[in-house]
Scaffold this active site. Sequence first.
Site, PDB file in Angstrom:
ATOM      1  N   CYS A   1       0.867  -1.178   0.000  1.00  0.00           N
ATOM      2  CA  CYS A   1       0.000   0.000   0.000  1.00  0.00           C
ATOM      3  C   CYS A   1       0.908   1.233   0.000  1.00  0.00           C
ATOM      4  CB  CYS A   1      -0.990  -0.008   1.163  1.00  0.00           C
ATOM      5  SG  CYS A   1      -0.265   0.216   2.806  1.00  0.00           S
TER       6      CYS A   1
ATOM      7  N   ASN B   1       2.564   1.511   4.276  1.00  0.00           N
ATOM      8  CA  ASN B   1       2.789   0.242   4.964  1.00  0.00           C
ATOM      9  C   ASN B   1       2.471   0.317   6.454  1.00  0.00           C
ATOM     10  OD1 ASN B   1       5.502  -2.018   5.673  1.00  0.00           O
ATOM     11  ND2 ASN B   1       3.511  -2.574   4.905  1.00  0.00           N
TER      12      ASN B   1
ATOM     13  N   CYS C   1      -1.275   0.716   7.306  1.00  0.00           N
ATOM     14  CA  CYS C   1      -2.715   0.442   7.445  1.00  0.00           C
ATOM     15  C   CYS C   1      -3.132  -0.794   6.640  1.00  0.00           C
ATOM     16  CB  CYS C   1      -3.560   1.637   6.987  1.00  0.00           C
ATOM     17  SG  CYS C   1      -3.346   3.127   7.970  1.00  0.00           S
ATOM     18  N   ARG C   2      -3.312  -0.604   5.344  1.00  0.00           N
ATOM     19  CA  ARG C   2      -3.887  -1.657   4.508  1.00  0.00           C
ATOM     20  C   ARG C   2      -2.979  -2.862   4.299  1.00  0.00           C
ATOM     21  NH1 ARG C   2      -5.563   2.260  -0.306  1.00  0.00           N
ATOM     22  NH2 ARG C   2      -3.754   3.352   0.539  1.00  0.00           N
ATOM     23  N   SER C   3      -1.736  -2.635   3.904  1.00  0.00           N
ATOM     24  CA  SER C   3      -0.872  -3.785   3.610  1.00  0.00           C
ATOM     25  C   SER C   3      -0.509  -4.610   4.837  1.00  0.00           C
ATOM     26  CB  SER C   3       0.363  -3.371   2.806  1.00  0.00           C
ATOM     27  OG  SER C   3       1.135  -2.411   3.472  1.00  0.00           O
TER      28      SER C   3
ATOM     29  N   ASP D   1      -8.249   3.814   1.482  1.00  0.00           N
ATOM     30  CA  ASP D   1      -7.293   4.120   2.540  1.00  0.00           C
ATOM     31  C   ASP D   1      -8.053   4.627   3.773  1.00  0.00           C
ATOM     32  OD1 ASP D   1      -5.208   4.896   4.152  1.00  0.00           O
ATOM     33  OD2 ASP D   1      -4.254   6.176   2.647  1.00  0.00           O
TER      34      ASP D   1
END
Length: 163
Positions: A9, A12, A14-16, A127
């Site tokens: 993401c 690195n 939150c999402r990933s 996001d």
Amino acid sequence: MTYRVCFVCTGNICRSPMAESVFRARLAEAGLDGLVEVDSAGTGGWHEGDAADPRTVSVLEEHGYDGTHTARQFQPSWFARLDLVIALDAGHLKALRRLAPTPEDAAKVRLLRSYDPAAGDDLDVPDPYYGGPDGFEECLEMVEAASEGLLAEVRERTEGRVA
């Protein structure tokens, strides 16, 4: 031979890392954790060395996942050792394909939600960073839904491999 997957993401945090944690749990449940190595990175290095966003950690741990994480930036040299690079949105997909040293490396990059048949045409995981807790919950739901399809593909690609 180990099969390697990296989720990417922006920063690195939150999402990933959420996708990494969820997918690692799915692999363990399927008995594939000895065959598959999972990590994550960001397209940028703003948060390199930081832990995951506290809201990410909270949502992960509330749902029984590991929240331990240290952010890092994706490096083009990693393509040589990776089998699959999973982008969390279209911007990451484009950035990663531009970084790919070869067309074969660019072909390793896929969108996470492309593994969720219910996603339709909207393949971005939004996001959650600038929003509230609901965005992190929504992100987790999207990651979990796509993880099942990704697990099926990885299972197929690792069939016959020995840990």
